[in-house]
Design an enzyme around this catalytic site. Structure first.
Site, PDB file in Angstrom:
ATOM      1  N   SER A  95       1.006  -1.116   0.070  1.00 48.88           N
ATOM      2  CA  SER A  95      -0.013  -0.144   0.054  1.00 48.88           C
ATOM      3  C   SER A  95       0.911   1.265   0.147  1.00 48.88           C
ATOM      4  CB  SER A  95      -0.792   0.134   1.292  1.00 48.88           C
ATOM      5  OG  SER A  95      -1.882   1.340   1.299  1.00 48.88           O
ATOM      6  N   THR A  96       0.572   2.003   1.371  1.00 52.11           N
ATOM      7  CA  THR A  96       0.959   3.752   1.022  1.00 52.11           C
ATOM      8  C   THR A  96       3.083   3.081   0.802  1.00 52.11           C
ATOM      9  OG1 THR A  96      -0.136   4.119   2.312  1.00 52.11           O
ATOM     10  CG2 THR A  96       1.873   5.254   2.619  1.00 52.11           C
ATOM     11  N   HIS A 146      -1.663  -0.762  -3.832  1.00 52.62           N
ATOM     12  CA  HIS A 146      -3.629  -0.244  -3.628  1.00 52.62           C
ATOM     13  C   HIS A 146      -3.536   0.723  -4.814  1.00 52.62           C
ATOM     14  CE1 HIS A 146      -4.652  -1.916   1.206  1.00 52.62           C
ATOM     15  NE2 HIS A 146      -4.324  -2.441  -0.115  1.00 52.62           N
ATOM     16  N   MET A 200      -0.185   1.827   5.076  1.00 56.80           N
ATOM     17  CA  MET A 200      -0.967   1.926   6.418  1.00 56.80           C
ATOM     18  C   MET A 200      -2.201   0.717   6.976  1.00 56.80           C
ATOM     19  SD  MET A 200       1.399   4.417   7.630  1.00 56.80           S
ATOM     20  CE  MET A 200       0.257   5.019   8.985  1.00 56.80           C
ATOM     21  N   ASP A 213      -4.639  -4.500   5.522  1.00 53.82           N
ATOM     22  CA  ASP A 213      -4.943  -5.426   4.582  1.00 53.82           C
ATOM     23  C   ASP A 213      -3.905  -6.277   4.019  1.00 53.82           C
ATOM     24  OD1 ASP A 213      -6.038  -6.684   2.059  1.00 53.82           O
ATOM     25  OD2 ASP A 213      -5.654  -5.048   0.734  1.00 53.82           O
TER      26      ASP A 213
END
Length: 243
Positions: free
Chosen positions: A53-54, A79, A173, A176
Site C-alpha cells: 500500500s502506502t 493499492h 498503513m 490488508d
C-alpha cells in the site's frame, strides 16, 4: 464474503535505497529484454504474491527489478486507483527483466511474467487442470474492502496454489494482507514482511508479522534475495501444457 476494515491507502510516496550490485540493474534488464532472454511463455508451477500500500510502488519496483527474466510468475497487489495500475505496470515493464502487464481476466501465470492487479478490481487466483494457474477479475464494490485487496488475492491463492506459493506483505498503513497471509500460512506456504526501518507505513506489514503469519521481516533491499532463497524449497506443481 471476505470483509476487510481498512482506510484509504492509495498515497504514493517515493523511497530510495542503494541497490545491491549483485542483482540485475534496470539497464541490464532492458538489455536482456532486447536480447530475448525473457520468459518462454511456460506455465508457472510456483507463484509469488506481493501486496503493498502506502510507499509500495518504490518497494515493489526495487524488488522485482532484481529478479532474472525466468523467475516464476509474480502477482502484485498494490493499492492504487483504476487507471494508475496500468501506468505502474508499464513503468515496471520498462525497468525489469521480466515482462510486466496489468492483469486481465483469464491471464495465465507464466514464468517470467508479472501481473499487476488492476485498480478497482478484485483479483483472484484459480487453478485449471488443463491450463495451470490464472487470474480472474471481479467488480465487487464493498466499501469495507480495498480493491484490489491483498487479502482477497492471497486467500484465493491459498485455495488454488496451496504450498506452492510465497506471500510477501510490504509497506502500508492498512491491515490488508494479514487475513490473506494467514490463509496462505494455513495452506503450508511461506510468508515474508518488510521491516519497519525501510517502510513508509508499517501498520500493514506489522499485522501479519505480529500475528505470526509472516515467518520473517527483511529490509526492503533484502526481500528479493529472501524470496529467491525460498523458491528451491517450494515443491513445484506440474501444470499440464494446454492442448
Amino acid at each position: 464474503t471476505l470483509r476487510i476494515k481498512s482506510a484509504a491507502c492509495a498515497t504514493l510516496l517515493r523511497y530510495t535505497q542503494q541497490r545491491d550490485p549483485s542483482f540485475t540493474t534496470a539497464r541490464e534488464a532492458a538489455e536482456m529484454k532486447t536480447e530475448g532472454v525473457v520468459n518462454t511463455a511456460e506455465l508457472s508451477s510456483r507463484v509469488i504474491l506481493i501486496g503493498a500500500s502506502t510507499g509500495g510502488t518504490e518497494a515493489v519496483r526495487e524488488i522485482v527489478t532484481r529478479f532474472p527474466g525466468r523467475t516464476p510468475g509474480i502477482v502484485v497487489i498494490q493499492h492504487m486507483p483504476g487507471g494508475f495500475t496500468r501506468l505502474f505496470a508499464n513503468r515496471l515493464d520498462s525497468e525489469t527483466a521480466m515482462k510486466v502487464k496489468e492483469a486481465e481476466d483469464g491471464d495465465q501465470i507464466i514464468n517470467g511474467r508479472i501481473l499487476v492487479a488492476p485498480g478497482g478490481k478484485q483479483l483472484r487466483l484459480r487453478r485449471d487442470s488443463r491450463t495451470g494457474y490464472s487470474v480472474t477479475l471481479g467488480d465487487e464494490r464493498d466499501p469495507k474492502m480495498m480493491a484490489p485487496s491483498v487479502d482477497v488475492a492471497m486467500t484465493s491463492a491459498a485455495e488454488a496454489v496451496g504450498a506452492h506459493a510465497i506471500g510477501v506483505v510490504l509497506t502500508g498503513m492498512c491491515s490488508d494482507g494479514a487475513v490473506g497471509l494467514k490463509a496462505m500460512r494455513d495452506a503450508g506456504t511461506r510468508g515474508q514482511a518488510q521491516d519497519q526501518a525501510t517502510s513508509v507505513g508499517f501498520a500493514m506489514r506489522t499485522a501479519p508479522y505480529n500475528s505470526g503469519y509472516a515467518d520473517r521481516q527483511f529490509p526492503r533491499g533484502e526481500i528479493a534475495m529472501a524470496i529467491s532463497d525460498l523458491l528451491p524449497y517450494l515443491a513445484p506443481t506440474s501444470p499440464p501444457t494446454p492442448d
